[in-house]
Design an enzyme around this catalytic site. Structure first.
Site, PDB file in Angstrom:
ATOM      1  N   LYS A 116      18.132-119.468  -3.443  1.00  0.00           N
ATOM      2  CA  LYS A 116      19.218-118.566  -3.051  1.00  0.00           C
ATOM      3  C   LYS A 116      19.911-117.932  -4.243  1.00  0.00           C
ATOM      4  CE  LYS A 116      18.505-119.399   1.278  1.00  0.00           C
ATOM      5  NZ  LYS A 116      17.343-120.281   1.127  1.00  0.00           N
ATOM      6  N   LYS A 238      21.981-121.112  13.996  1.00  0.00           N
ATOM      7  CA  LYS A 238      21.977-120.092  15.038  1.00  0.00           C
ATOM      8  C   LYS A 238      21.538-120.697  16.372  1.00  0.00           C
ATOM      9  CE  LYS A 238      19.318-117.726  12.311  1.00  0.00           C
ATOM     10  NZ  LYS A 238      18.419-116.708  11.738  1.00  0.00           N
TER      11      LYS A 238
END
Length: 308
Positions: A116, A238
């Protein structure tokens, strides 16, 4: 070059969708399954099947076995679907070594976006706006300094460098929370990804999670697939994805898609006829604005929707 025979290293609805798309293109398909998935629908829809040793999700993570089965079945490509091996740079590299096309990003791209911190740096070099954050793996002292640099009433998020799926991340809104959150994130990251490095970035409260996915053909042609709303989450994971995103202002949608694919060429519209026809075609219009004679509506600022 279009493959002639495709092994699908996945199961469930994604395997079914890949099988349907391959059938439209005249590509032979091979499904794989462990014994506990022997009666799953994807095994009945593919042209051929191969049995995986093992059980459950672990069987679909056995990259060496999957490559061996692809060779045995005469496949020249493997489609990983999503999850499982789809983001494994090591598997993508093994496919290349075996002379089999990995349907997905190159190994070096998977490695880049699996880190990341590197992904943030790339976004910044491409002119994409990012939140304030650290640019390397971050020590506890550096995390404290970053938190205090944000000023009063600010918050930060501690995130695993190799993270994903909501694991290895914690929100911090008070200085006394930093030590515990940092240790928890490191521990989760090490257990989940084998890498305990973390970084920190400013937390944007009440933010919406909207993604824009991109697709490329391996020869320099790149397009985006519009946006999807991913804000309904539990524990940073999610639960529901909605496409297109409801209530998104057209101007913001345009900025998001431009950031995902920052060049002057709008995507060339490619739409599918109704599934019953079993065919697909390219719209006559050069862009989503000027297509008038297909079964999709391109008249709005956003992804096309079926007229019927």
């Amino acid at each position: 070059m279009t493959p002639t025979s495709l092994l699908i290293a996945n199961r469930g609805e994604i395997a079914i969708r890949i099988i349907r798309a391959a059938a439209e293109m005249g590509i032979r398909t091979v499904a794989v399954f462990p014994d506990d998935d022997a009666t799953s629908l994807h095994t009945r829809k593919a042209d051929q099947t191969r049995r995986l040793s093992g059980a459950g999700a672990g069987a679909y993570l056995d990259g060496e076995q999957i490559i061996a089965l692809a060779r045995e079945a005469g496949c020249d490509a493997i489609h990983p679907g999503y999850g499982f091996l789809s983001e494994s740079a090591a598997f993508a590299r093994r496919c290349a070594d075996a002379g089999i096309t990995f349907v997905g990003p190159r190994a070096e791209i998977l490695e880049l976006f699996g880190d990341k911190v590197q992904a943030r740096a790339l976004a910044e070099r491409c002119g994409v706006t990012i939140l304030r954050g650290t640019s390397t793996a971050t020590s506890l002292d550096d995390a404290r300094q970053f938190f205090f640099s944000l000023g009063e009433n600010a918050s930060m998020m501690i995130k695993a460098v190799a993270g994903g799926g909501g694991r290895g991340m914690r929100a911090v809104s008070r200085a006394e929370e930093i030590d515990e959150a940092y240790k928890r994130c490191q521990s989760e990251a090490r257990a989940s990804f084998g890498n305990g490095d973390v970084y920190v970035e400013q937390l944007m409260p009440r933010a919406r999670h909207i993604e824009v996915q991109i697709i490329g053909d391996g020869s320099g042609n790149v397009s985006h697939l519009w946006e999807r709303e991913c804000s309904i989450q539990r524990l940073n994971q999610k639960i529901v994805e909605v496409a297109p995103s409801p209530g998104l202002e057209p101007a913001i949608r345009d900025r998001l898609t431009a950031a995902a694919k920052p060049n002057k060429t709008r995507w060339r519209a490619f739409v599918a006829r109704p599934a019953l026809s079993g065919r697909s075609r390219r719209c006559s219009g050069r862009s989503w604005r000027d297509c008038k004679d297909c079964s999709w509506d391109h008249s709005r600022s956003g992804p096309p929707v079926r007229r019927d």
